[in-house]
Design an enzyme around this catalytic site. Structure first.
Site, short mmCIF file in Angstrom:
data_model
loop_
_atom_site.label_atom_id
_atom_site.label_comp_id
_atom_site.label_asym_id
_atom_site.label_seq_id
_atom_site.Cartn_x
_atom_site.Cartn_y
_atom_site.Cartn_z
N LYS A 1 3.15 100.13 67.04
CA LYS A 1 2.80 99.86 65.65
C LYS A 1 3.99 99.99 64.72
O LYS A 1 5.05 100.50 65.08
CB LYS A 1 1.65 100.77 65.22
CG LYS A 1 0.31 100.32 65.82
CD LYS A 1 -0.88 101.01 65.22
CE LYS A 1 -2.18 100.37 65.73
NZ LYS A 1 -3.37 101.06 65.22
N ARG B 1 -4.85 104.47 73.22
CA ARG B 1 -5.08 103.03 73.37
C ARG B 1 -3.70 102.37 73.42
O ARG B 1 -2.94 102.46 72.45
CB ARG B 1 -5.90 102.51 72.20
CG ARG B 1 -6.24 101.03 72.24
CD ARG B 1 -7.13 100.67 71.05
NE ARG B 1 -7.51 99.28 71.04
CZ ARG B 1 -6.83 98.29 70.45
NH1 ARG B 1 -5.68 98.59 69.80
NH2 ARG B 1 -7.25 97.04 70.47
#
Length: 273
Positions: free
Chosen positions: A219, A253
C-alpha cells in the site's frame, strides 16, 4: 494456534496469523500481479495461503464502484473453479448482499465487507441466517473520495468507536460473536502517520474482543515510508505485516503469499526458541 469459525466448519492455522491471499477478478486493481483467475488462486493455495480473498470490484483510491451483475459475472465462475480443485476457504470482498448470496451459493465462505455492513441493509441478516463470518472494515467515504479527508482528532479512538458500533450492529442483527472480525482499513481515508499508528495499536481495537485482519500489502503508506514504487514494496510489506502480527493481528491479507508464510515461520521459530 489461530482458529476461524465458518458456516460449516472451523479452520485453524499453526502460523502466528492466518495468511489471506488476494485474487482480484478486476481489470483495475492497483497491483496488477494480483489479477487473475482460478490458476492464480490455486497457486496461492499451494504457496501456503489459509484463505483466498476474491474481489470483483476494485477499491483502490480513486476507483469507481461497479454494478452487481458485473461483480457477479467476474467472481462466481472463479469461485466455482477453485471449489472444484480445492477445499481452501474463499472470502469475498463485496459490499452487496446479492453478490454475496451468489458467491455463497457458488461456494464462498467468508464476507470481507469494506463498508462494515453499512452499504446494503440486507447484508447482515443474510450473513446471520447462513452463519457466514464477516470482516468489518473502517473506511471514510468512497474509494473515489476517501483520501480527500484524512484528518482525525484521535485516529485510534475514532476508528475504535466506529468498529465497536459496527460489531454491536452485527451482533444485534444475529451474527454470532465468534464470526466477527475487524479491520481498521489501512489506506481507506487515512494518512501515512495514521496508518502506522493503527499498525502499532491494532491489537487494542475493540478492547481485543475481536480478531483483527490487517491489509497492508504494497500500500501507499509502505511506499511513503520507503520511497519505493508499488513493484518494490515487498520488503516493506513483510516488515509491516510482522510488526502488526507482533502487535496483535490475527490475519494478514497479502499479494505475496510465499514470502508472508516464510516470514511467519521465522517469527514462530524465534518465539519458540
Amino acid at each position: 494456534m489461530r482458529t476461524m469459525t465458518l458456516s460449516d466448519r472451523t479452520i485453524s492455522t499453526e502460523k502466528a496469523a492466518f495468511v489471506m491471499g488476494i485474487v482480484n477478478a478486476t481489470p483495475d486493481s492497483f497491483w496488477s500481479e494480483s489479477r487473475g483467475g482460478s490458476e492464480h488462486a490455486l497457486a496461492l493455495a499451494e504457496e501456503g495461503a489459509d484463505i483466498i480473498d476474491i474481489g470483483g470490484e476494485s477499491t483502490r483510491p480513486g476507483s469507481e464502484y461497479v454494478d452487481e451483475d458485473e461483480e457477479i459475472r467476474r467472481i462466481v465462475p472463479l469461485i466455482q473453479a477453485v471449489r472444484k480443485e480445492s477445499s481452501i476457504p474463499k472470502s469475498v470482498d463485496t459490499r452487496k448482499m446479492r453478490v454475496m448470496k451468489a458467491a455463497f451459493e457458488a461456494g464462498a465462505d467468508i464476507l470481507n465487507d469494506i463498508s462494515a455492513l453499512e452499504d446494503d441493509e440486507n447484508m447482515a441478516s443474510f450473513c446471520a441466517t447462513h452463519n457466514i463470518p464477516v470482516i468489518l472494515m473502517h473506511k471514510r467515504g468512497t474509494p473515489g473520495s476517501m483520501q480527500e479527508n484524512t484528518s482525525y482528532a484521535d485516529i485510534f479512538a475514532e476508528i475504535d468507536e466506529y468498529l465497536k458500533n459496527r460489531c454491536a450492529y452485527a451482533l444485534n442483527s444475529g451474527i454470532k460473536k465468534d464470526r466477527i472480525w475487524i479491520d481498521p482499513g489501512i489506506g481507506f481515508g487515512k494518512d501515512t502517520r495514521g496508518n502506522f499508528r493503527l499498525m502499532r495499536d491494532c491489537g487494542r481495537l475493540c478492547g481485543g474482543e475481536y480478531p483483527v485482519l490487517m491489509a497492508l500489502s504494497r500500500k501507499r503508506c509502505i511506499g511513503d515510508a520507503t520511497g519505493r514504487d508499488v513493484s518494490e514494496r515487498l520488503s516493506g510489506t513483510i516488515a509491516a505485516n510482522l510488526v502488526s502480527v507482533m502487535n496483535g493481528a490475527a490475519m494478514i491479507r497479502v499479494h505475496d503469499v510465499a514470502e508472508a508464510v516464510d516470514s511467519l515461520k521465522i517469527y514462530w521459530c524465534i518465539q519458540n526458541s
